[in-house]
Design a protein around this motif. Structure first.
Motif, mmCIF file in Angstrom:
data_model
loop_
_atom_site.group_PDB
_atom_site.id
_atom_site.type_symbol
_atom_site.label_atom_id
_atom_site.label_comp_id
_atom_site.label_asym_id
_atom_site.label_seq_id
_atom_site.Cartn_x
_atom_site.Cartn_y
_atom_site.Cartn_z
ATOM 1 N N VAL A 327 30.507 45.086 36.297
ATOM 2 C CA VAL A 327 30.692 43.832 37.039
ATOM 3 C C VAL A 327 30.022 43.868 38.410
ATOM 4 C CG1 VAL A 327 32.852 43.290 35.869
ATOM 5 C CG2 VAL A 327 32.945 44.446 38.091
ATOM 6 N N LYS A 328 29.384 45.001 38.744
ATOM 7 C CA LYS A 328 28.855 45.115 40.107
ATOM 8 C C LYS A 328 27.326 45.189 40.140
ATOM 9 C CE LYS A 328 32.509 44.815 42.709
ATOM 10 N NZ LYS A 328 32.666 43.629 43.538
ATOM 11 N N ALA A 329 26.764 45.067 41.342
ATOM 12 C CA ALA A 329 25.314 44.959 41.522
ATOM 13 C C ALA A 329 24.586 46.245 41.105
ATOM 14 C CB ALA A 329 25.003 44.621 42.977
ATOM 15 N N PHE A 345 33.333 48.928 47.159
ATOM 16 C CA PHE A 345 34.654 48.315 47.383
ATOM 17 C C PHE A 345 34.498 46.869 47.830
ATOM 18 C CE2 PHE A 345 33.776 49.924 51.724
ATOM 19 C CZ PHE A 345 34.170 48.858 52.523
ATOM 20 N N ASP A 346 35.553 46.114 47.590
ATOM 21 C CA ASP A 346 35.706 44.775 48.159
ATOM 22 C C ASP A 346 36.885 44.841 49.113
ATOM 23 O OD1 ASP A 346 33.740 43.854 46.468
ATOM 24 O OD2 ASP A 346 35.067 42.557 45.273
ATOM 25 N N MET A 347 36.785 44.125 50.230
ATOM 26 C CA MET A 347 37.968 43.961 51.069
ATOM 27 C C MET A 347 38.479 42.545 50.865
ATOM 28 S SD MET A 347 38.546 44.262 55.171
ATOM 29 C CE MET A 347 38.046 45.952 55.373
ATOM 30 N N GLY A 354 40.660 35.470 50.142
ATOM 31 C CA GLY A 354 39.607 35.984 49.272
ATOM 32 C C GLY A 354 38.821 37.162 49.824
ATOM 33 N N GLU A 355 37.726 37.441 49.126
ATOM 34 C CA GLU A 355 36.901 38.618 49.448
ATOM 35 C C GLU A 355 36.150 38.394 50.760
ATOM 36 O OE1 GLU A 355 33.927 39.567 46.402
ATOM 37 O OE2 GLU A 355 32.735 40.468 48.008
ATOM 38 N N ILE A 356 36.375 39.282 51.724
ATOM 39 C CA ILE A 356 35.666 39.139 52.998
ATOM 40 C C ILE A 356 34.558 40.176 53.179
ATOM 41 C CG2 ILE A 356 37.330 37.801 54.358
ATOM 42 C CD1 ILE A 356 38.555 40.390 55.373
ATOM 43 N N VAL A 357 34.643 41.282 52.411
ATOM 44 C CA VAL A 357 33.598 42.313 52.519
ATOM 45 C C VAL A 357 33.252 42.815 51.119
ATOM 46 C CG1 VAL A 357 33.056 44.650 53.371
ATOM 47 C CG2 VAL A 357 34.388 43.093 54.807
ATOM 48 N N GLY A 358 31.949 43.025 50.878
ATOM 49 C CA GLY A 358 31.484 43.697 49.662
ATOM 50 C C GLY A 358 30.625 44.877 50.091
ATOM 51 N N ALA A 359 30.870 46.064 49.485
ATOM 52 C CA ALA A 359 30.245 47.286 50.008
ATOM 53 C C ALA A 359 29.923 48.268 48.902
ATOM 54 C CB ALA A 359 31.218 47.962 50.978
#
Ligand code: 4AD
Ligand code: MG
Length: 432
Positions: A327-329, A345-347, A354-359
């Motif tokens: 499901v990830k990049a 991770f997602d924050m 909702g999702e504020i950070v994608g890392a």
């Protein structure tokens, strides 16, 4: 000597004596002998009282002053418990700078009409308060990274390839060639760490989001960082620190704005005091099953309702790690201990924002990158420059992207992400 112009806030600080202020008519009401004007500037509002006996010659004009006319007022300020902001200016002199007739904003306008009149609506106290908080959020981010030795670095917004999936690409007709608007700075940021090691940007990203939700924009400001030599824990620590610093700075600088927005600031106490829970995707599936009777089959991404449910179980942002690779990049590093999941991770923000950070840590293995791209139907030959970052002195590295408007929306407690920007862009809103 005439006093110099000062802001309404400064005038209120002064509290007594002669002052000169300028701004716009926020509200007005009058009688035969008196006119009350609530004057607004970028700093505050204050009631100004005009007595007919002092303005015989100008009374006709004063009587006709309407909302949003621009004026300069000279007078005497004093504390007045009955006045809306606790102070009042008794006017002695007035200059009308720009007249205003029938300002087309009122309480009865629906969201659509307010959107059409956005260029005027941004004068509202609500929008002014949000825009001030936006300024604080951006400066907190810059301070945060500069303090840690990061350099501000920029990437192009016109690109030849995707990074976050082809479905949300905006095409650009680039002299007849099909190019795209950037979804992220990332692929052009990774080469930059070999020069500067630790870098960040705050710049627009573009996504052709067809979803008409309260959290999706087609153009959003993306605060992204990329760091050489650092591991997965470092990324989580940095994102948590950044969020804490943003919240602390807004609470310090924007008390009045938060009050105008009627934001319950007690909600931020745990955010500052507690460590954010760090849960694996697997743990989240179990928690959602146990506490919310939500069954998610392994390998599915978390949907909005699931993220919202999860966020309601905590009073701080939550960090969800080790999502299924599928499901990830394509650039996310495989977990060496379990190739089915990635070191990403997602924050998730509290209160259902909702999702504020994608890392993630970045995959260094070129063959794996190519395999991931092919699995998504992409042509790896477009990414040769990117693979070069892995050929010439590759180092462990990673980074994240923070949705600036998502963070502002949460901090301000807004119903819709659109209000975080002066001129938001969504699938259906692109003017003015
Ligand atoms: O999770 P995303 O897609 O991650 C990336 O773009 C990475 N390349 C970032 C990186 O590692 N440098 O997007 C990052 C964040 C999301 O968590 C979300 O907060 C925000 O960007 N975001 C949006 N905000 C508003 N409207 C949209 N349509 C958004 N799409 C993503
Ligand atoms: Mg994401």
């Amino acid at each position: 000597m005439k006093p110099e112009f000062i802001s309404i806030k400064e005038a209120m600080k002064k509290g007594k004596g002669g002052v000169a202020v300028r701004g716009w008519v926020h509200r007005e009401r009058g009688s035969n002998a008196l006119k009350f004007i609530v004057l607004r500037d970028s700093s505050e509002v204050i009631q100004c009282v005009f007595e007919k006996k002092d303005f015989e010659k100008q009374w006709n004009e004063i009587d006709k002053l309407q909302i949003e006319a621009s004026i300069k007022v000279w007078g005497t300020i004093k504390g007045d418990k009955r006045a809306p902001s606790g102070y009042e200016i008794h006017a002695e002199k007035l200059e009308i700078v720009g007249k205003s007739e029938d300002f087309p904003i009122n309480k009865d306008l629906n969201e659509e009409l307010l959107g059409d009149r956005r260029h005027l609506w941004i004068r509202s106290r609500k929008m002014t308060s949000i825009l001030k908080i936006r300024d604080t959020v951006l400066s907190a981010l810059r301070d945060h990274w500069h303090k840690k030795g990061f350099y501000e670095y920029h990437s192009p917004s016109i690109l030849g390839m995707q990074a976050e999936g082809g479905a949300t690409l905006f095409k650009v007709d680039y002299f007849g060639k099909p190019l795209y608007l950037a979804q992220t700075w990332q692929l052009h940021a990774e080469p930059g760490i070999f020069s500067l090691e630790k870098i960040f940007t705050i710049q627009p990203s573009f996504r052709a989001e067809k979803s008409k939700t309260s959290r999706h924009l087609t153009e959003f400001w993306h605060a992204e960082m990329e760091a050489a030599w650092e591991n997965f824990e470092y990324l989580q620590d940095d994102a948590e620190e950044a969020i804490k610093e943003i919240v602390a700075k807004v609470l310090d600088k924007n008390k009045e704005e938060l009050k105008i927005l009627e934001r319950d600031v007690k909600k931020f106490e745990p955010v500052l005091k507690k460590s954010f829970p760090r849960l694996t995707y697997d743990e989240v599936l179990k928690i959602l099953d146990d506490k919310a009777k939500m069954k998610i089959s392994w390998g599915k991404d978390l949907r909005t309702i699931e993220e919202d449910k999860l966020s309601n179980l905590y009073d701080t942002p939550i960090i969800v790690t080790r999502y299924p690779k599928v499901v990830k990049a394509f650039y996310m590093k495989e977990d060496p201990k379990n190739p089915k999941v990635v070191l990403g991770f997602d924050m998730i923000a509290p209160e259902g924002y909702g999702e504020i950070v994608g890392a993630s840590e970045r995959e260094e293995n070129i063959d794996k990158l190519k395999k991931n791209l092919k699995a998504q139907g992409e042509d790896p030959s477009k990414y040769e420059f990117y693979f070069d970052t892995r050929k010439y002195g590759s180092v462990p590295h990673g980074g994240y992207g923070m949705g600036v408007e998502r963070v502002i929306s949460w901090i301000c407690g807004l119903d819709n992400i659109k209000d975080t920007m002066p001129f938001p862009r969504t699938m259906t809103r692109y003017s003015p």
